[in-house]
Scaffold this motif. Structure first.
Motif, PDB file in Angstrom:
ATOM      1  N   SER A 118       4.511  11.940  19.523  1.00 32.75           N
ATOM      2  CA  SER A 118       4.105  11.895  18.115  1.00 32.75           C
ATOM      3  C   SER A 118       4.656  10.637  17.452  1.00 32.75           C
ATOM      4  O   SER A 118       5.674  10.104  17.878  1.00 32.75           O
ATOM      5  N   GLY A 119       3.950  10.192  16.400  1.00 32.65           N
ATOM      6  CA  GLY A 119       4.402   9.032  15.625  1.00 32.65           C
ATOM      7  C   GLY A 119       4.165   7.704  16.315  1.00 32.65           C
ATOM      8  O   GLY A 119       4.725   6.682  15.930  1.00 32.65           O
ATOM      9  N   TYR A 131       0.807  -1.241   0.000  1.00 30.28           N
ATOM     10  CA  TYR A 131       0.000   0.000   0.000  1.00 30.28           C
ATOM     11  C   TYR A 131       0.830   1.276   0.000  1.00 30.28           C
ATOM     12  O   TYR A 131       0.289   2.370   0.099  1.00 30.28           O
ATOM     13  N   ARG A 132       2.127   1.164  -0.149  1.00 33.86           N
ATOM     14  CA  ARG A 132       2.967   2.368  -0.146  1.00 33.86           C
ATOM     15  C   ARG A 132       2.467   3.394  -1.181  1.00 33.86           C
ATOM     16  O   ARG A 132       2.366   4.585  -0.890  1.00 33.86           O
ATOM     17  N   ALA A 133       2.113   2.925  -2.384  1.00 38.52           N
ATOM     18  CA  ALA A 133       1.698   3.839  -3.447  1.00 38.52           C
ATOM     19  C   ALA A 133       0.418   4.592  -3.057  1.00 38.52           C
ATOM     20  O   ALA A 133       0.280   5.786  -3.374  1.00 38.52           O
ATOM     21  N   TYR A 137       0.644   5.252   7.406  1.00 38.07           N
ATOM     22  CA  TYR A 137       0.440   6.675   7.100  1.00 38.07           C
ATOM     23  C   TYR A 137       0.924   7.561   8.249  1.00 38.07           C
ATOM     24  O   TYR A 137       1.591   8.574   8.028  1.00 38.07           O
ATOM     25  N   VAL A 138       0.621   7.152   9.460  1.00 42.21           N
ATOM     26  CA  VAL A 138       1.035   7.940  10.638  1.00 42.21           C
ATOM     27  C   VAL A 138       2.566   8.015  10.705  1.00 42.21           C
ATOM     28  O   VAL A 138       3.141   9.086  10.920  1.00 42.21           O
ATOM     29  N   LYS A 139       3.214   6.884  10.471  1.00 40.81           N
ATOM     30  CA  LYS A 139       4.689   6.872  10.498  1.00 40.81           C
ATOM     31  C   LYS A 139       5.239   7.727   9.354  1.00 40.81           C
ATOM     32  O   LYS A 139       6.215   8.455   9.510  1.00 40.81           O
ATOM     33  N   TYR A 140       4.608   7.596   8.191  1.00 36.26           N
ATOM     34  CA  TYR A 140       5.042   8.321   6.980  1.00 36.26           C
ATOM     35  C   TYR A 140       4.948   9.845   7.187  1.00 36.26           C
ATOM     36  O   TYR A 140       5.798  10.595   6.716  1.00 36.26           O
ATOM     37  N   ILE A 171       3.525  19.908  14.433  1.00 40.97           N
ATOM     38  CA  ILE A 171       2.217  19.230  14.519  1.00 40.97           C
ATOM     39  C   ILE A 171       2.441  17.764  14.874  1.00 40.97           C
ATOM     40  O   ILE A 171       3.337  17.123  14.325  1.00 40.97           O
ATOM     41  N   ARG A 172       1.619  17.257  15.784  1.00 42.53           N
ATOM     42  CA  ARG A 172       1.754  15.857  16.205  1.00 42.53           C
ATOM     43  C   ARG A 172       0.748  14.972  15.472  1.00 42.53           C
ATOM     44  O   ARG A 172      -0.315  15.436  15.080  1.00 42.53           O
ATOM     45  N   ILE A 173       1.118  13.697  15.296  1.00 41.97           N
ATOM     46  CA  ILE A 173       0.196  12.734  14.679  1.00 41.97           C
ATOM     47  C   ILE A 173       0.391  11.373  15.351  1.00 41.97           C
ATOM     48  O   ILE A 173       1.526  10.944  15.547  1.00 41.97           O
ATOM     49  N   ASN A 174      -0.696  10.737  15.725  1.00 39.38           N
ATOM     50  CA  ASN A 174      -0.628   9.453  16.432  1.00 39.38           C
ATOM     51  C   ASN A 174      -1.814   8.581  16.026  1.00 39.38           C
ATOM     52  O   ASN A 174      -2.783   9.067  15.424  1.00 39.38           O
ATOM     53  N   ILE A 175      -1.724   7.318  16.386  1.00 35.45           N
ATOM     54  CA  ILE A 175      -2.835   6.398  16.099  1.00 35.45           C
ATOM     55  C   ILE A 175      -3.061   5.478  17.302  1.00 35.45           C
ATOM     56  O   ILE A 175      -2.104   4.967  17.892  1.00 35.45           O
ATOM     57  N   ILE A 176      -4.323   5.325  17.641  1.00 36.46           N
ATOM     58  CA  ILE A 176      -4.722   4.415  18.720  1.00 36.46           C
ATOM     59  C   ILE A 176      -5.142   3.095  18.061  1.00 36.46           C
ATOM     60  O   ILE A 176      -5.865   3.108  17.062  1.00 36.46           O
ATOM     61  N   CYS A 177      -4.706   1.984  18.609  1.00 40.06           N
ATOM     62  CA  CYS A 177      -5.059   0.673  18.022  1.00 40.06           C
ATOM     63  C   CYS A 177      -5.861  -0.145  19.025  1.00 40.06           C
ATOM     64  O   CYS A 177      -5.289  -0.863  19.860  1.00 40.06           O
ATOM     65  N   PRO A 178      -7.198  -0.034  18.952  1.00 41.26           N
ATOM     66  CA  PRO A 178      -8.042  -0.698  19.950  1.00 41.26           C
ATOM     67  C   PRO A 178      -8.132  -2.203  19.763  1.00 41.26           C
ATOM     68  O   PRO A 178      -8.086  -2.707  18.639  1.00 41.26           O
TER      69      PRO A 178
END
Ligand SMILES: NC(=O)c1ccc[n+]([C@@H]2O[C@H](COP(=O)([O-])OP(=O)(O)OC[C@H]3O[C@@H](n4cnc5c(N)ncnc54)[C@H](O)[C@@H]3O)[C@@H](O)[C@H]2O)c1
Length: 280
Positions: free
Chosen positions: A253-254, A136-138, A183-186, A196-203
């Motif tokens: 972040s990240g 899914y990189r593209a 995407y979050v890492k990218y 700006i910070r970006i993070n993801i929660i993985c429930p």
């Protein structure tokens, strides 16, 4: 009392606000004094600043929604999602990922200043993203809506060729959540340069409409994983995402934060290098 969370008066945009985790997050943000702009395809019954009926798989619908949202956004919560039980591979990915990527790049970031924060609701189902990035990189790196959708079409065709039958939407779910993790890492480094910070929660499994849908294709034990714990309540996912976008997390972040009562932690201990099954 000092306002440690720092939400008072902040413009917060929340997707998936009609039910489950998104609704619970909106309730907390309202209590904390935020100005909440809430989006969902379903009716939102909360006293937010503005509730906007939006289909996030549809570009025009997103464009119309952001025409009703202020020019400055402090925090973005990308929470909306589908289970993949009732939608095909492509539609699942459009809702869970492409719509959120488009909103982030087209509207949120241009309206966000230094100190802004973005958090997505990923999933435990996104595990294995590290070993499947080339699938899914593209899509993740695509410059705009058309390019993202074109790359997704290619991925969907490959998935179909592989023949997923009834499970196509569910495969789309895992695929979309892996993409979101990547995407979050990218985005992390480039957004750090803008403050700006970006993070993801993985429930882990959480009692919502989604778990009710997954019940038709898997057992409770499969959803709970090895821990066999109770399901979480939506508030238990709203709390970490509200924390992540708050001043309390101002140097975080990240991060992909597993909120699963130790399932990921146990797996990291037992099988630290286990590769994920490819989807394509
Ligand atoms: N429930 C779980 O066990 C679980 C586990 C891991 C991750 N998640 C993730 O949590 C997030 C929230 O889901 P939930 O469990 O609270 O379920 P939910 O169904 O209660 O909430 C999802 C919301 O997204 C909205 N939505 C669906 N399609 C949309 C579209 N096209 N446009 C706009 N809004 C749309 C729905 O109307 C709903 O209000 C999702 O991203 C989901 O993938 C849930």
């Amino acid at each position: 009392m000092k306002d440690y969370f720092g939400y008072a008066g902040k413009i917060c945009v929340v997707t998936g606000a009609a039910s489950g985790m998104g609704r619970a997050a909106c309730e907390m943000l309202l209590e904390l004094g935020a100005k909440v702009y809430a989006m969902d395809v379903a009716e939102i019954t909360l006293p937010v600043e503005r509730s906007i009926q939006t289909n996030i798989a549809d570009r025009e619908s997103i464009d119309q929604a952001f025409a009703q949202i202020p020019d400055v956004i402090d925090c973005f919560f990308g929470i909306a999602g589908v289970s993949g039980v009732k939608t095909d591979f492509k539609t699942t990915c459009m809702i869970n990922f492409i719509g959120h990527k488009y909103m982030t790049e087209q509207y949120v970031l241009p309206r966000m200043k230094k100190g802004g924060a973005i958090a997505f609701m990923g999933s435990r189902g996104g595990k294995g993203w590290r070993t499947t990035i080339e699938e899914y990189r593209a899509i993740v790196e695509a410059a705009d809506w058309e390019a993202s959708v074109a790359c997704l079409d290619e991925a969907a065709a490959k998935a179909e060729q592989k023949g997923y039958g009834d499970m196509a939407g569910l495969k789309g779910y895992y695929f979309s959540k892996r993409m979101m993790n990547f995407y979050v890492k990218y985005m992390t480094q480039r957004l750090a340069l803008q403050g700006i910070r970006i993070n993801i929660i993985c429930p882990g499994a959480t009692q919502t409409q989604l778990t009710a849908e997954w019940e038709s294709v898997m057992s409770h034990d499969q959803m709970k994983g090895k821990s066999k714990l109770r399901f979480a309540q939506p508030e238990e996912m709203a709390m970490p995402i509200v924390f992540m976008n708050s001043n309390m997390a101002s140097y975080i972040s990240g991060i992909d934060l597993a909120v699963d009562f130790g399932q990921k932690g146990s797996e990291d201990y037992a099988t630290p290098l286990l590769p994920a099954d490819p989807i394509l």
